[in-house]
Design a protein around this motif. Structure first.
Motif, PDB file in Angstrom:
ATOM      1  N   UNK A  21       0.809  -1.210   0.000  1.00 49.07           N
ATOM      2  CA  UNK A  21       0.000   0.000   0.000  1.00 49.07           C
ATOM      3  C   UNK A  21       0.840   1.257   0.000  1.00 49.07           C
ATOM      4  N   UNK A  22       1.972   1.238   0.696  1.00 51.86           N
ATOM      5  CA  UNK A  22       2.858   2.400   0.711  1.00 51.86           C
ATOM      6  C   UNK A  22       3.420   2.702  -0.672  1.00 51.86           C
ATOM      7  N   UNK A  23       3.773   1.669  -1.420  1.00 49.36           N
ATOM      8  CA  UNK A  23       4.249   1.861  -2.787  1.00 49.36           C
ATOM      9  C   UNK A  23       3.168   2.498  -3.662  1.00 49.36           C
ATOM     10  N   UNK A  28      -6.444   9.133 -12.179  1.00 49.57           N
ATOM     11  CA  UNK A  28      -5.550   8.003 -11.915  1.00 49.57           C
ATOM     12  C   UNK A  28      -5.153   7.978 -10.441  1.00 49.57           C
ATOM     13  N   UNK A  29      -4.859   9.156  -9.887  1.00 50.87           N
ATOM     14  CA  UNK A  29      -4.439   9.221  -8.488  1.00 50.87           C
ATOM     15  C   UNK A  29      -5.530   8.724  -7.559  1.00 50.87           C
ATOM     16  N   UNK A  54       3.099   6.419  -5.436  1.00 49.99           N
ATOM     17  CA  UNK A  54       2.860   6.585  -6.875  1.00 49.99           C
ATOM     18  C   UNK A  54       1.637   7.461  -7.118  1.00 49.99           C
ATOM     19  N   UNK A  55       0.605   7.295  -6.306  1.00 47.21           N
ATOM     20  CA  UNK A  55      -0.593   8.126  -6.445  1.00 47.21           C
ATOM     21  C   UNK A  55      -0.275   9.595  -6.211  1.00 47.21           C
ATOM     22  N   UNK A  57       1.704  -1.917 -11.356  1.00 51.04           N
ATOM     23  CA  UNK A  57       1.287  -1.171 -12.549  1.00 51.04           C
ATOM     24  C   UNK A  57       1.697   0.292 -12.454  1.00 51.04           C
ATOM     25  N   UNK A  58       1.455   0.930 -11.312  1.00 54.59           N
ATOM     26  CA  UNK A  58       1.712   2.365 -11.188  1.00 54.59           C
ATOM     27  C   UNK A  58       3.195   2.683 -11.285  1.00 54.59           C
TER      28      UNK A  58
END
Length: 429
Positions: free
Chosen positions: A133-135, A151-152, A139-140, A195-196
């Motif tokens: 989740x941190x990754x 996307x965010x 990215x968001x 993906x992100x």
């Protein structure tokens, strides 16, 4: 052209134009996106409340609260550095966020074991879920900084749909183990993180103003302020099992699914849209215009949301859960009031976070943690009057957070835009 001019003078059309301007506000459409995601969370909560025993559902609600608190903190403010200063999104940043997420997950593991006495297997699955989740969260933030809000939002809210999927699978299989639900969440977060990060690293774009390194002082101050806000968001869930019971936590989970969720969607939309747009504003006058416009949209959404929630929420709970949870009008009123206060407080914090200097951000962090202490004290005192009293008590700390943020942000909203001031000087010369 003449027709448009004449039509704009008609009172009814003027009202239509004003409503249209409010609806096209980024807060409005981002709130709709968060609301759509909130439906996933609400659906998951109601499905879980339907087939799980109340106490077991309380355990799941507590685990999700720990997850939602830990993931945004796992980046230790690097998301704030991206939003405020921009960072070079390089592979090295991935290694840093993995280490910081591991630290955040380990602390959450210890808290869950020592304070809440949660099962070891549940916490073991929670740890890698926080890391994935941190990754995704970092990215968001990069997409948010670029004002690519769809996307965010999708990345940040993917956990809600994963939770809904997990709830449906649990219902079909008759599974009542929290670790299985968390495992599905982990898989979902791992896929979105992969993906992100692949997308961002493949783009290989480096903003011209990107910082060469991570401004840790700025990031830590941002993380401290964010941590206080996250604790206030989850305070009812984190405090209830300690001062009341897991059944009361389960009851709040049901109320949150249908009453608090719309306000939560609006709260997140405010933070997502205000911060990058205020940073991009040309000066104080432009910031004021932005806040006046978005403030009208915000007020409209709070009023309409409160009215709809008051009438619709009890019907949904009674229809789906058929008396399994006894929820009176006092709890509904408290939840609506607390939700509205969180939205307004979040708006003030987003403004302060966008505009304050690093030193002021440090002051804000101290004031926000004082508001957390106020919320804890208010919740403990209010719990003597039941769950509704606890919600009102926590709202006192939420209001304190909003006032503190507004006090620090106010000086940055005074004066005129730089371009206007320079133009006046040229005329004088």
């Amino acid at each position: 052209m003449r027709h448009c001019s004449q039509a704009s003078r008609h009172p009814a059309l003027k009202l239509v134009y004003k409503l249209r301007n409010l609806i096209v506000s980024p807060i409005f459409y981002t709130a709709l996106m968060h609301a759509f995601s909130g439906l996933g969370f609400a659906g998951a909560s109601l499905v879980l409340a339907f087939f799980l025993p109340p106490v077991e559902y309380g355990v799941v609600a507590l685990l999700v609260a720990l997850l939602n608190t830990s993931i945004p903190l796992s980046a230790i403010g690097m998301d704030g550095a991206i939003l405020r200063r921009q960072l070079d999104f390089a592979p090295r940043l991935l290694g840093v966020v993995l280490l910081t997420s591991l630290a955040a997950g380990s602390i959450t593991f210890l808290v869950g074991h020592a304070i809440y006495d949660l099962r070891t297997i549940d916490l073991l699955v929670l740890l890698p879920t926080i890391m994935a989740g941190g990754m995704t969260f970092l990215a968001a933030a990069q997409f948010q900084s670029a004002q690519r809000f769809p996307i965010s939002v999708a990345l940040n809210q993917s956990v809600n749909f994963c939770l809904l999927f997990a709830a449906v699978i649990g219902l079909l299989l008759g599974a009542t183990q929290a670790w299985l639900l968390l495992l599905i969440l982990f898989i979902g977060y791992l896929l979105t993180a992969g993906w992100s990060w692949t997308t961002l690293l493949r783009q290989g774009t480096k903003p011209a103003s990107a910082a060469r390194g991570i401004p840790w002082r700025d990031a830590i101050f941002y993380a401290a302020a964010t941590g206080a806000g996250l604790l206030l968001q989850q305070m009812e869930r984190l405090l209830t099992p300690k001062v009341l019971s897991l059944y009361d936590l389960a009851t709040f989970g049901v109320v949150a699914a249908v009453v608090v969720a719309p306000f939560r969607s609006l709260e997140m939309a405010v933070g997502f849209t205000l911060l990058p747009r205020l940073r991009a504003a040309s000066g104080p006058a432009a910031r004021r215009r932005l806040l006046v416009h978005d403030g009208k949209s915000l007020a409209l959404l709070i009023v309409v949301g409160s009215i709809v929630t008051w009438y619709v929420a009890p019907l949904i709970i009674e229809w789906l859960l058929a008396g399994k949870y006894q929820i009176g009008a006092a709890i509904f009123t408290a939840a609506i009031f607390g939700g509205a206060m969180k939205v307004l407080s979040s708006a003030a914090r987003a403004i302060a976070t966008a505009l304050c200097s690093t030193r002021e951000l440090g002051y804000l962090s101290v004031l926000l943690w004082l508001s957390v202490a106020l919320a804890v004290a208010g919740g403990i005192v209010g719990s003597h009057f039941g769950l509704a009293g606890l919600i009102y008590g926590v709202a006192i700390g939420t209001i304190g957070r909003g006032l503190a943020a507004a006090f620090l942000a106010a000086p940055h909203l005074r004066g005129r835009d730089d371009a206007v001031v320079k133009g006046a000087r040229v005329i004088e010369d």
